[in-house]
Design a protein around this motif. Sequence first.
Motif, short mmCIF file in Angstrom:
data_model
loop_
_atom_site.label_atom_id
_atom_site.label_comp_id
_atom_site.label_asym_id
_atom_site.label_seq_id
_atom_site.Cartn_x
_atom_site.Cartn_y
_atom_site.Cartn_z
N SER A 84 -5.29 -7.49 -8.46
CA SER A 84 -4.45 -8.37 -7.63
C SER A 84 -3.23 -7.62 -7.12
N LEU A 85 -2.76 -6.60 -7.85
CA LEU A 85 -1.66 -5.78 -7.31
C LEU A 85 -2.13 -5.02 -6.06
N ALA A 86 -3.35 -4.45 -6.13
CA ALA A 86 -3.89 -3.71 -4.98
C ALA A 86 -4.03 -4.65 -3.78
N ALA A 87 -4.52 -5.86 -4.04
CA ALA A 87 -4.70 -6.82 -2.93
C ALA A 87 -3.35 -7.22 -2.35
N ALA A 88 -2.35 -7.42 -3.21
CA ALA A 88 -1.02 -7.81 -2.72
C ALA A 88 -0.44 -6.72 -1.83
N CYS A 89 -0.64 -5.46 -2.22
CA CYS A 89 -0.11 -4.34 -1.42
C CYS A 89 -0.82 -4.24 -0.07
N ALA A 90 -2.15 -4.42 -0.08
CA ALA A 90 -2.93 -4.22 1.15
C ALA A 90 -2.83 -5.41 2.09
N ASP A 91 -2.39 -6.56 1.57
CA ASP A 91 -2.32 -7.77 2.38
C ASP A 91 -1.37 -7.54 3.57
N GLY A 92 -1.89 -7.69 4.77
CA GLY A 92 -1.03 -7.54 5.95
C GLY A 92 -0.92 -6.11 6.46
N TRP A 93 -1.59 -5.17 5.78
CA TRP A 93 -1.55 -3.77 6.25
C TRP A 93 -2.27 -3.68 7.60
N PRO A 94 -1.70 -2.98 8.59
CA PRO A 94 -2.34 -2.96 9.91
C PRO A 94 -3.74 -2.32 9.86
N PRO A 95 -4.77 -3.05 10.31
CA PRO A 95 -6.15 -2.56 10.15
C PRO A 95 -6.42 -1.27 10.91
N GLU A 96 -5.62 -0.97 11.92
CA GLU A 96 -5.88 0.25 12.70
C GLU A 96 -5.28 1.49 12.02
N VAL A 97 -4.58 1.31 10.92
CA VAL A 97 -3.94 2.44 10.24
C VAL A 97 -4.64 2.70 8.91
N GLU A 98 -5.09 3.93 8.69
CA GLU A 98 -5.64 4.26 7.37
C GLU A 98 -4.48 4.47 6.40
N GLY A 99 -4.64 3.93 5.21
CA GLY A 99 -3.54 4.00 4.23
C GLY A 99 -3.98 4.65 2.93
N VAL A 100 -3.01 5.22 2.21
CA VAL A 100 -3.23 5.74 0.85
C VAL A 100 -2.62 4.76 -0.13
N LEU A 101 -3.47 4.13 -0.91
CA LEU A 101 -2.97 3.23 -1.96
C LEU A 101 -2.99 4.00 -3.27
N ARG A 102 -1.81 4.18 -3.85
CA ARG A 102 -1.73 4.93 -5.10
C ARG A 102 -1.43 3.96 -6.24
N LEU A 103 -2.23 4.01 -7.28
CA LEU A 103 -1.98 3.21 -8.48
C LEU A 103 -1.49 4.17 -9.55
N VAL A 104 -0.34 3.88 -10.13
CA VAL A 104 0.29 4.80 -11.08
C VAL A 104 0.62 4.06 -12.37
#
Length: 289
Positions: free
Chosen positions: A81-101
């Motif tokens: 759910s933390l990953a989903a909260a971070c990605a929510d609303g991220w612009p779909p045309e931009v590739e992102g790096v999601l880091r879990l630490v």
Amino acid sequence: MDEAEYPHVIGRLFEGVPELLDPAQPAVAAFDLGLVRGDGIFESLLVRHGGVRGLSTHLSRLTRSAELLGLPAPDRAAWASLAAACADGWPPEVEGVLRLVMTRGLDGLAGPPTCLATLAPVPEETLRQRREGVGVRLLSLGVSADERARSPWLLGGAKSLSYAVNVAALRHAKSSGAEDVVFTSTDGLVLEGPTSTVVWASGHSLHTPPWDSGILAGTTQADLFEHAEHAGWTTSVVPTIPADLVAADAVWLVSSIRGAAAITSIDGATRGDAGLTPTVHRLLDLIDE
Ligand code: PLP
């Protein structure tokens, strides 16, 4: 829009509950053991077309890394759910790096581990390397291929936060005009890249070095092999020497964020990819049709 204009997202688990933080505010205490000792673990996941890729396999590896470092088992549902909260609303045309630490928490306090997530755009340089490939240097990691299996304190197979050696190797390669590294063991076997798995092709077969040498089991390599087998390739996990890479039809460094970067030279000797990189990108679902 300029890369820097896209949002940078920071979240954390507080008492197991995800919350987003102000990215302009500090998120880690100065006494955090992840900061002062590199004592913790992480995962990097690709966010593409707005979706987080391979969450389940990355959470499984986070769990394995936690076991190897003697950290509490990550709460998979909370991290998801933390990953989903971070990605929510991220612009779909931009590739992102999601880091879990996840770190061991604060020095001297028996508190909980620190659990953070960040999301930022994939650097343009990384996308360029996916398209154009990389020249590599072969550099010794200074251990034999069987050392880490008998020395668990070397944390073979864990994705720990202690990456200073890995980035130093990259700096060293860059100082001699290369862009990336293939680590070798003192007994002459190919191990892995500082942030990637080595995969090589010969004929209609893909190969990768074995994990019992303490390398990280790559999620991208596993994904690639699964899709390649469905597409009629054979795959194998085999001890590999540098001469195998030189003789191969193509060699790639594969990882979640960059995908597959073809190796275009080894220690200055240029090499091709037999036109196979677009196929590998297709197998990794990295082509926008
Ligand atoms: N090996 C190392 C040392 C890495 O740091 C990484 C990824 O960062 C990989 C291999 C590739 O792993 P994955 O494909 O799961 O991203």
